[in-house]
Every structure is written in C-alpha cells, then in structure tokens.
Write a protein that holds these residues in place. Structure first.
Motif, short mmCIF file in Angstrom:
data_model
loop_
_atom_site.label_atom_id
_atom_site.label_comp_id
_atom_site.label_asym_id
_atom_site.label_seq_id
_atom_site.Cartn_x
_atom_site.Cartn_y
_atom_site.Cartn_z
N GLU A 13 0.72 -1.23 -0.05
CA GLU A 13 -0.15 0.10 -0.12
C GLU A 13 0.97 1.38 0.07
O GLU A 13 1.88 1.35 0.73
CB GLU A 13 -0.77 -0.04 1.23
CG GLU A 13 -1.96 1.17 1.15
CD GLU A 13 -2.93 0.77 2.37
OE1 GLU A 13 -3.77 0.12 1.94
OE2 GLU A 13 -2.88 1.59 3.32
N TRP A 14 0.50 2.28 -0.71
CA TRP A 14 1.22 3.41 -0.98
C TRP A 14 0.13 4.53 -0.51
O TRP A 14 -1.08 4.47 -0.94
CB TRP A 14 2.00 3.76 -2.16
CG TRP A 14 2.23 5.18 -2.75
CD1 TRP A 14 3.40 5.70 -2.46
CD2 TRP A 14 1.63 6.14 -3.08
NE1 TRP A 14 3.52 6.65 -2.83
CE2 TRP A 14 2.40 7.32 -3.35
CE3 TRP A 14 0.16 6.43 -3.53
CZ2 TRP A 14 1.95 8.58 -3.79
CZ3 TRP A 14 -0.14 7.45 -4.19
CH2 TRP A 14 0.65 8.45 -4.22
N SER A 15 0.58 5.80 0.07
CA SER A 15 -0.34 7.10 0.35
C SER A 15 0.45 8.24 0.19
O SER A 15 1.55 8.28 0.29
CB SER A 15 -0.89 6.80 1.44
OG SER A 15 -0.03 6.73 2.57
N SER A 16 -0.32 9.09 -0.22
CA SER A 16 0.01 10.77 -0.07
C SER A 16 -1.13 11.45 0.33
O SER A 16 -2.35 11.28 0.22
CB SER A 16 0.51 11.01 -1.52
OG SER A 16 0.92 12.35 -1.52
N CYS A 17 -0.76 12.58 1.03
CA CYS A 17 -1.53 13.60 1.67
C CYS A 17 -1.55 14.61 0.62
O CYS A 17 -0.43 15.36 0.51
CB CYS A 17 -1.15 14.03 2.92
SG CYS A 17 -2.58 15.13 3.59
N ILE A 18 -2.54 15.37 0.19
CA ILE A 18 -2.75 16.70 -0.80
C ILE A 18 -3.62 17.59 -0.11
O ILE A 18 -4.81 17.40 0.46
CB ILE A 18 -3.54 16.00 -1.95
CG1 ILE A 18 -2.67 14.91 -2.62
CG2 ILE A 18 -3.36 17.30 -3.01
CD1 ILE A 18 -3.61 14.31 -3.78
N GLU A 19 -2.81 18.79 0.14
CA GLU A 19 -3.50 20.12 0.80
C GLU A 19 -3.97 21.14 -0.36
O GLU A 19 -2.94 21.30 -1.15
CB GLU A 19 -2.60 20.77 1.97
CG GLU A 19 -2.43 19.77 2.99
CD GLU A 19 -1.66 20.21 3.92
OE1 GLU A 19 -2.05 20.44 5.24
OE2 GLU A 19 -0.64 20.83 3.80
N TYR A 20 -5.05 21.53 -0.45
CA TYR A 20 -5.54 22.87 -1.33
C TYR A 20 -5.68 23.94 -0.43
O TYR A 20 -6.69 23.88 0.65
CB TYR A 20 -6.91 22.38 -1.98
CG TYR A 20 -6.69 21.14 -2.85
CD1 TYR A 20 -6.57 21.31 -4.28
CD2 TYR A 20 -6.79 19.86 -2.17
CE1 TYR A 20 -6.55 19.83 -4.84
CE2 TYR A 20 -6.50 18.57 -2.83
CZ TYR A 20 -6.59 18.67 -4.34
OH TYR A 20 -6.33 17.71 -5.12
N LEU A 21 -4.90 24.92 -0.29
CA LEU A 21 -4.75 26.12 0.40
C LEU A 21 -5.08 27.34 -0.48
O LEU A 21 -4.29 27.97 -1.00
CB LEU A 21 -3.76 26.31 0.99
CG LEU A 21 -3.01 24.86 1.69
CD1 LEU A 21 -1.47 25.05 2.46
CD2 LEU A 21 -3.79 24.41 2.91
N PRO A 22 -6.21 27.91 -0.45
CA PRO A 22 -6.66 29.05 -1.24
C PRO A 22 -6.44 30.32 -0.38
O PRO A 22 -6.26 30.39 0.68
CB PRO A 22 -8.26 29.08 -1.25
CG PRO A 22 -8.63 28.09 -0.08
CD PRO A 22 -7.53 27.25 0.17
N ALA A 23 -5.75 31.42 -1.34
CA ALA A 23 -5.67 32.51 -0.74
C ALA A 23 -6.47 33.67 -1.53
O ALA A 23 -6.19 33.77 -2.75
CB ALA A 23 -4.17 32.88 -0.90
#
Length: 701
Positions: free
Chosen positions: A196-206
């Motif tokens: 199993e492989w994983s990644s965390c993705i963040e979407y940060l609006p300004a």
C-alpha cells in the motif's frame, strides 16, 4: 424503533446532484462526479467564499482514469471515493484499488491511497491534473464562466501554485512525496505484493487576504478537527425519539444530520452559528430562510436563533442605498462574497430586497424569549428589534395605510419580495400579474406577530405602557387586514393588495401563514382551513402553493402549484393553532409520506401533481437538497403534533398532544425549554411530561 436524532448515521445513499457528489462544510463546498473528477465546463468545483478555487481535477493511473466503484460518506464534509484501475492486458480483474478520502473546509485535504490487490509487484505512475479559474459562484451555477480567463501556474517542490493576478487570488496544492510540473502533480509508485502507498494533498486558497490555515493539516486526524468536534457536540445535544413509525424516526434523524451540516460559523465570532439556506448554491446567510429555520429548530437548539439574530443585527440597514435596497432598520435578504454576487447585489455583499425578514426578526426574538433567552442577549438585541419596527412603520409603509408593501428600488432587484419571490410568484386568480407596490397577506401576519412579540418583550421587563401600545397596534392591524384582504364570496383571503389596493384574489397557501401568526378572525378560520384541505389545494402529498383552479396553476412551477415542505409545516401549525387538528394531521402525515420517496430527506420543493394520479411525489428538477427550512420542517411538524408551547417568562409550558395513531407510542427526550430538559411521552392511554423543574408548570390551556 428507536433512533437518536443526531447519531450522524446516514439513512440514504450518496448526496448527489445529477450524477455528482457534494460535500459541505460551512460556506465551503465541493461538487464533483462520482469518481472525484471536476470539469470547468460543468457546475462543479471546490468553492470557498463563493469563489471556485479548483475548476479542474483529474486523476490518472498510467494515463487512464480509475473506474469508480462506490462513494462512502463519513460526515457532511467528508467522503471516501473508491475506484479500481482498469485490468491489465491478459488479466480479468483489476489489481489495484485507488482510494481518495476527501475532506472540505476553508480549502480541502485529500488522502490518496493505492492498494495492490495482487501478490505480484506493481509499478505505476499517478498524475493529478489541476486548474483554477477563480470564477464567481453565480458564473458557475448559470454557465457563464469565460474561456478567456488567464491564470499563471508555478511548479515548486512538490507543490503547484495557480494565480489569477488581477483578482489577487491564488491556490496552492501541495502533494506529499510528489513532484510538480506545470499544473500537475506526479508520483511514481512501486508496490510489493499486497502493498500500500499513500500521499496527503492539501489545497490552500488565498483570496486576497493570505492563505487560510488548513482545516485538516496533513498528519492530523480529521476526527480531531473543529468541524468534527462541532458535529459531535451537535449530535450529543440532540434529542432522541422513540416511535414504531419508521418514517417519523428516519426523517427526524435526517433532519438533525442535515441541519448540522448546513451551519456556518463566523470566524470573528466562533461561538456564533447560523444556518445556511441550502446546499450547494445557497451556503450563505439569508434573512427569511435563516430566521424561519431558526424558529423551527427551537425545540432542538436555541443557539442557532441567537446566532442568526446577532448576525443579522450586525448587518441591519443603516442608510438609504437604492442599489442594494438598504434602508435604516431593514434586515437583509441575502449575504454573499463573490465578485459577480457583489454586482448582482448592487455593489455590496448584502442585498436587502425583502419585505418579510424585518418583521420575522422581531417575531423570532419574541419567540426565543418564550423558550428561554439570556437577559443580556435580549437587551443587546432589543434596540435592533425597535429599529426593525421603525422600518416597518416608515419605510415598509410608505403610503401610511397601515400595511407593509414592497416595490423594488433597482432594476436588478427582486420583483417580488415575499417568500414566493420568483417573478411570477404573485398573481391574480385569472393568472395576470399585479403591479407594485404590493402588500402581501402573510407579511401583514408577520407584522401582526412582530407587534405582539414586542408587546410581550416589553411586558416581561415591566414596561406596561410600551406593551399596551404594541398590543393596540396589533389589534388595529388585525382589524384592517380582515376588512381589506377578506374575500367573502370566495371564502379566502387575497394573497395581497396591488398598487391600487385591489385584492389580488388568487387562492394560495399564503393564507396558511396567516393562520400561523393568528391575524385571521376566528369567524373566518373554518372556511380558510377547509380551502387549504380542498382538492384544489391539497394534493395528497401536501398543500399546493396555488390552487388548481387558478389561471397560473402549473404543478411543475416553482411557486405556482408546487409543494414546499416548510410552507406545509407553517400551514399545519396554523391549522393546529385554530383547533383544526384533523386538518393539521392530514398535512403532517402527507408530507412525511412524501419523504419516504426522497430517502427521508425532504427537498426544497416537489411537484404538485395529485397523489391519485401519481402514487409517488414527483421531484422538482432543480430543488435544493439539503435545504434549511425543508430540513427543519419535521421539527415544526413534531411541535405541532405535541402542541408544545412554552412561556419561560411566565413559568408555564402548554402541552396537549394530538398525535395520529400511526406514530404511537411516541417518546421525545432531550427537549430543552429554559433550563429544563424534558421528555414527552404519548401513547393510546394518554401522555405525560417529565423533567419539569420548579421554574415551569404544565398547563393544558
């Protein structure tokens, strides 16, 4: 069967719009297809403060989109999207599962996981395509997004930043363990058998003010976030219901879940919450919608009413501004933040074009006092109520005839400014449209109730002279209303008066609101009640907005023959107020029956076809769901069946249940009235109330 109203468990499948999926947290929402993809050419995207900060999202594995399997909903703001990769050549089954756990709130976080389902090693390349156009919500909803939008993209270490310089807006997408090129994030994945492989993705609006802190930082459990904690508290404080009727139990459970999701919290006042009008396009504070919803929710929670009153008081009109229809003392209709919305609202974030929000503000303050209101909050809000009453007497009644009228002050404003605010929502019996200014029947009822509420507030503080003044004004208005609006030959009240003071003679559900407020004389109530339950008005699924015998009737219209659950809840409460218990119970049971066809979630409205013709309620094609006052309607139904009317200042609680046998035995626990937590039980032998302290005494009057 027993259900805690607020255990958070879903009773339906995915929340969908067409074939899509919607997640909501406060004023943030995300709409995608069932695989998670977002297209700029469809009404989809990640929206923050009425702005689309993500307009394109496409995930591929070795150049091909995974095949969607299902969507699991964890909370209103979270979902887990399951998909499989296409089977490789020569192999019958897929060997990889792709999991996207998506969480929205002031941006978004995704936990991306790939699981090797086979015993053999697996290598693949994952690409996430991204873009943002920073379009206004209204542009997206109405399909007006431009193709000439210019944005700039910058690839950084494991991150993509997309900017729209002329708007001073940007969004940064950070993918752990990834590499960025252009508007894409890439991962090269190598997995052993069963790995199993994983990644965390963040979407940060300004959005012109710097990036907001992430609501769900990578590495932090989502269940420790502020939205998760607020929902747990909401569910924990919710009442429970026990009944053998599956429909009533399920619809009340859905009510609490949806209302919890529709709450918005003011970042400047984190203790203050209001309820948004509806998902996904109306995740904003609306005067009329939020006030009526808060009223219906009082048996569940008083804090929404307090937060709504405080928030609207802060936006109360202070000057005359024709473009936004602001006037001193006026309560706003709608609050928005996007660019196009600002243009639509006449150059401001608040638009004031409504005739009913201002009296409803005073009504809610008076009702909140009856359920138990802190004296400090009452004293804080009372000057705003008085300013609202000044608007009613002056700006609301320009011609001085005692009735509140409306006429839009700007071309872009609403032509009709009651709850039936579509352009053709008010009409004569022959279908022709009246000319403004228009005095609506239900608005006069709200004003009557506002006068009485102010009298009650004054009496509670010992100001008997002020109380008597407002009682006298209420009586004067009631007398005038019953003379000017009553149509003796037809036996119903006109929906309004036009600019020439002619009665607008259509038979509508608005007269049920007049029963609810008590403005109708007793000698006219029976004919009104019978008309509401006549074949022309009552479809078997609920009361229509307009009778089938009227010229403008159309069962698939928005306001001219459709059925609105909140409207029916108000009509049922009005019928019960005047003692027409069988009429009220028929309405309650009909709408609850309809809920079973909508997964126990009542929509904003549905079509007005007769139950004899179609044995299922026909959906209205663009109805909001969940929608605030539709979600709250079952609470008002329950209160109506229990005939629950508290008056904490007077130390009395009136309870006199009239519950149909199908819902018995019925037990409702956790009702909060003042400082008491009550349990009301009803069965075939009678009823009882437990939990009364010495501060409240029961009365059956």
């Amino acid at each position: 069967m027993t259900h805690p109203w607020g255990d958070g468990a879903d009773t339906t499948g995915p929340r969908t719009i067409g074939a899509g999926v919607t997640l909501v947290e406060g004023s943030t929402f995300c709409i995608s297809d069932v695989g998670g993809s977002i297209s700029p050419n469809r009404p989809e995207g990640l929206f923050v403060r009425d702005t689309r900060v993500l307009s394109h999202w496409r995930l591929t594995v070795d150049g091909t989109e995974p095949q969607p399997l299902t969507v699991r909903y964890d909370d209103p703001y979270s979902a887990t999207l399951l998909a499989r990769t296409a089977p490789r050549a020569g192999i019958a089954d897929s060997t990889a599962l792709v999991i996207v756990a998506r969480h929205v709130g002031d941006g978004m976080r995704e936990d991306l996981t790939v699981r090797n389902l086979s015993g053999a090693p697996l290598e693949c390349t994952i690409v996430l395509e991204l873009d943002a156009d920073f379009a206004d919500l209204f542009e997206v909803k109405e399909g007006r997004t431009g193709h000439d939008v210019v944005t700039a993209a910058r690839a950084m270490d494991g991150a993509v930043e997309i900017q729209r310089d002329e708007l001073d807006m940007a969004v940064t997408v950070i993918g752990s363990n990834g590499r960025a090129t252009g508007r894409e994030l890439h991962w090269d994945v190598k997995l052993p058998g069963r790995g199993e492989w994983s990644s965390c993705i963040e979407y940060l609006p300004a959005l012109g003010t710097g990036a907001a802190p992430p609501r769900y930082p990578c590495g932090t459990p989502v269940n420790r976030s502020a939205p998760a904690q607020r929902l747990r508290e909401w569910y924990a404080n919710s009442p429970t219901v026990q009944t053998d009727d599956e429909t009533l139990a399920a619809v009340l459970q859905r009510t609490v879940t949806d209302l919890g999701a529709l709450r918005i919290f003011d970042p400047d006042h984190p203790e203050r919450s209001v309820v948004a009008a509806g998902a996904p396009w109306f995740m904003a504070l609306f005067g009329r919608d939020s006030l009526l919803t808060s009223w219906m929710v009082l048996p569940l929670d008083r804090r929404l009413a307090v937060g709504t009153l405080q928030s609207l008081a802060g936006l109360q009109g202070a000057e005359v501004h024709a473009a936004t229809e602001e006037q001193p003392g006026r309560i706003p209709h709608e609050v928005r933040f996007g660019r196009a919305a600002t243009l639509l609202l006449g150059g401001g974030t608040a638009y004031y074009g409504t005739a009913d929000a201002t009296p409803l503000f005073v009504m809610l303050l008076g009702e909140l006092q009856r359920w138990g209101l802190d004296a400090g909050i009452r004293d804080e809000l009372l000057p705003h109520a008085d300013r609202a009453l000044e608007w009613i007497e002056h700006y609301g009644d320009v011609d001085g005839d005692g009735f509140v009228e409306y006429e839009r002050a700007a071309e872009h404003g609403l032509a009709n400014q009651g709850w039936k605010d579509s352009w053709d929502g008010v009409n004569f019996a022959d279908g022709t449209l009246p000319e403004a200014p228009i005095a609506l029947a239900e608005v006069q009822g709200y004003v009557y109730a506002a006068y009485r509420a102010r009298a009650t507030l004054a009496a509670g503080s010992g100001d008997h002279a002020t109380a008597e003044r407002w009682r006298a004004k209420a009586l004067q208005l009631k007398t005038a209303f019953n003379e000017a609006f009553w149509l003796p030959e037809q036996g119903w009240f006109a929906i309004g008066l036009d600019r020439d003071k002619r009665p607008i003679d259509a038979l509508t559900s608005n007269i049920g609101h007049c029963l609810w407020t008590g403005i109708i004389d007793d000698d006219k109530a029976e004919r009104v009640a019978d008309h509401l339950l006549s074949p022309e008005m009552f479809s078997g699924w609920g009361i229509r907005t307009l009778a089938t015998s009227m010229g403008a009737y159309n069962p698939v219209s928005y306001h001219n023959g459709s059925i609105w659950p909140h409207d029916n809840a108000i009509c049922a409460a009005g019928l019960m107020r005047y003692g027409y218990t069988e009429h009220a119970n028929r309405v309650v049971s009909a709408v609850l029956d309809a809920s079973t066809r909508f997964g126990y979630r009542l929509p904003e409205l549905f079509c007005g076809f007769d139950r004899v013709e179609f044995d299922i309620p026909v959906p209205y094609p663009t109805s909001c769901s969940p929608q605030a006052w539709a979600a709250a309607a079952p609470l008002l139904f329950l209160r109506t069946l229990l005939r629950l009317e508290p008056s904490v200042p007077e130390g009395v609680l009136s309870v006199a249940p009239v519950v149909p046998a199908r819902y018995l035995p019925l037990r409702v626990s956790g009702l909060r009235v003042g400082s008491d937590v009550l349990t009301v039980s009803v069965d075939t032998e009678g009823w009882q109330v437990r939990g009364l302290s010495g501060d409240l005494r029961r009365t059956e009057d």
